[in-house]
Design a protein around this motif. Sequence first.
Motif, PDB file in Angstrom:
ATOM      1  N   SER A 153     -65.490 -29.767  59.804  1.00 23.53           N
ATOM      2  CA  SER A 153     -67.409 -30.279  59.090  1.00 23.53           C
ATOM      3  C   SER A 153     -67.392 -30.881  60.501  1.00 23.53           C
ATOM      4  O   SER A 153     -68.732 -30.635  60.087  1.00 23.53           O
ATOM      5  CB  SER A 153     -66.590 -30.997  57.890  1.00 23.53           C
ATOM      6  N   LYS A 154     -66.757 -31.073  61.038  1.00 24.99           N
ATOM      7  CA  LYS A 154     -67.534 -31.739  62.445  1.00 24.99           C
ATOM      8  C   LYS A 154     -68.289 -30.730  63.225  1.00 24.99           C
ATOM      9  O   LYS A 154     -67.872 -29.668  63.904  1.00 24.99           O
ATOM     10  CB  LYS A 154     -67.058 -32.319  63.316  1.00 24.99           C
ATOM     11  N   GLU A 155     -69.499 -30.489  63.255  1.00 24.24           N
ATOM     12  CA  GLU A 155     -70.536 -29.926  64.120  1.00 24.24           C
ATOM     13  C   GLU A 155     -69.706 -30.075  65.667  1.00 24.24           C
ATOM     14  O   GLU A 155     -70.754 -31.230  65.786  1.00 24.24           O
ATOM     15  CB  GLU A 155     -71.921 -29.570  63.886  1.00 24.24           C
ATOM     16  N   ILE A 156     -69.821 -29.082  66.507  1.00 28.03           N
ATOM     17  CA  ILE A 156     -69.885 -29.428  67.951  1.00 28.03           C
ATOM     18  C   ILE A 156     -70.778 -28.127  68.861  1.00 28.03           C
ATOM     19  O   ILE A 156     -71.071 -27.357  68.827  1.00 28.03           O
ATOM     20  CB  ILE A 156     -68.525 -29.873  68.252  1.00 28.03           C
ATOM     21  N   GLY A 157     -70.796 -28.471  70.464  1.00 28.39           N
ATOM     22  CA  GLY A 157     -71.481 -27.746  71.146  1.00 28.39           C
ATOM     23  C   GLY A 157     -70.693 -26.845  71.121  1.00 28.39           C
ATOM     24  O   GLY A 157     -69.054 -26.434  71.517  1.00 28.39           O
ATOM     25  N   VAL A 158     -70.710 -25.902  72.211  1.00 29.50           N
ATOM     26  CA  VAL A 158     -69.856 -24.622  73.189  1.00 29.50           C
ATOM     27  C   VAL A 158     -69.182 -25.162  73.596  1.00 29.50           C
ATOM     28  O   VAL A 158     -67.859 -24.935  73.448  1.00 29.50           O
ATOM     29  CB  VAL A 158     -71.438 -23.318  73.315  1.00 29.50           C
ATOM     30  N   SER A 159     -69.627 -26.221  74.848  1.00 29.55           N
ATOM     31  CA  SER A 159     -68.558 -26.512  75.765  1.00 29.55           C
ATOM     32  C   SER A 159     -67.815 -27.403  74.957  1.00 29.55           C
ATOM     33  O   SER A 159     -66.603 -27.107  75.819  1.00 29.55           O
ATOM     34  CB  SER A 159     -69.139 -27.982  76.785  1.00 29.55           C
ATOM     35  N   ASP A 160     -67.937 -28.210  73.966  1.00 28.32           N
ATOM     36  CA  ASP A 160     -66.660 -28.919  73.463  1.00 28.32           C
ATOM     37  C   ASP A 160     -65.920 -27.906  72.345  1.00 28.32           C
ATOM     38  O   ASP A 160     -64.652 -27.871  72.151  1.00 28.32           O
ATOM     39  CB  ASP A 160     -66.678 -30.066  72.221  1.00 28.32           C
ATOM     40  N   PHE A 161     -66.347 -27.003  71.811  1.00 26.36           N
ATOM     41  CA  PHE A 161     -65.532 -25.891  71.607  1.00 26.36           C
ATOM     42  C   PHE A 161     -64.210 -24.843  72.505  1.00 26.36           C
ATOM     43  O   PHE A 161     -63.528 -25.006  71.927  1.00 26.36           O
ATOM     44  CB  PHE A 161     -66.380 -24.499  70.921  1.00 26.36           C
TER      45      PHE A 161
END
Length: 270
Positions: A153-161
Amino acid sequence: MARRGYVQLVNGFYDNDKVRDLVRMGRADSVGVYCMALSLCGDRLTDGFVPRRAMLSNIGATPEQVQALVDEGMLEEVEEGWLIHDYAEHNRTKEQVLHARKKSAERVAKHRNESDVTALHRNCNAVTSGQTPEHQNTRTQKKEKEEYSSSFSKEIGVSDFELVREKAHANADIIRNYPKLDLSDAWNAFNSRHYGETRTINEWTRLWKGWCQRRANMSGIPQKTPHTHTWACEHTLKRLGIESRDDVQDMTKAQQTANQLNKEDRNGRT
């Protein structure tokens, strides 16, 4: 020189059904091969991929020993080598290890600029012990919660993905289906395309897999084998209306759904 790191082997490894089957069949030597392959992956940061040449020369495994592991589902054969089943479930991925190294180097650099030598030694103690974060290839529950949260449910940036386990699982699927695809090149392009965006892990995973599939198709890279649906694959989970394999409550229903999807795919190919 090998990195001073570790891969994880659970305490109950000796009592695992697959391991016990191998021992009963007189293939304890294959268990040794598996452990050496695990060590090689941790040392070279291959995310569970064992190149064919390394398996036969560095490890010295025989085709019979390797085939026994494949038959038990401990290894999966792909082009140019094998994948250790569920490697990323128990060990850090390459991205996570490199991330830890970078953070450790930044801490050391920061402390070196401090004038308090005593504080320097005290604060650097965590990164100068035998199990240093920059080298250690071990995942702990606390670290997992702090740095590599896999909340859908948490939105993250592509670098965190890039650091979460779902990315490693997706990479394994992509390597299995498109072994000739340059995954590093694909990721660089994907990262540039989606820089600055935030999405849930589930959305990032879907986008990343679709990106690689389209890139492979545009490059004329064929899919190695048709996808076989399992109770835990993303297609089955989507049909069931759930997001994670951990949410599966009825295993029988999940497997029946997977079987139905396989049947639909076969009918679509005929």
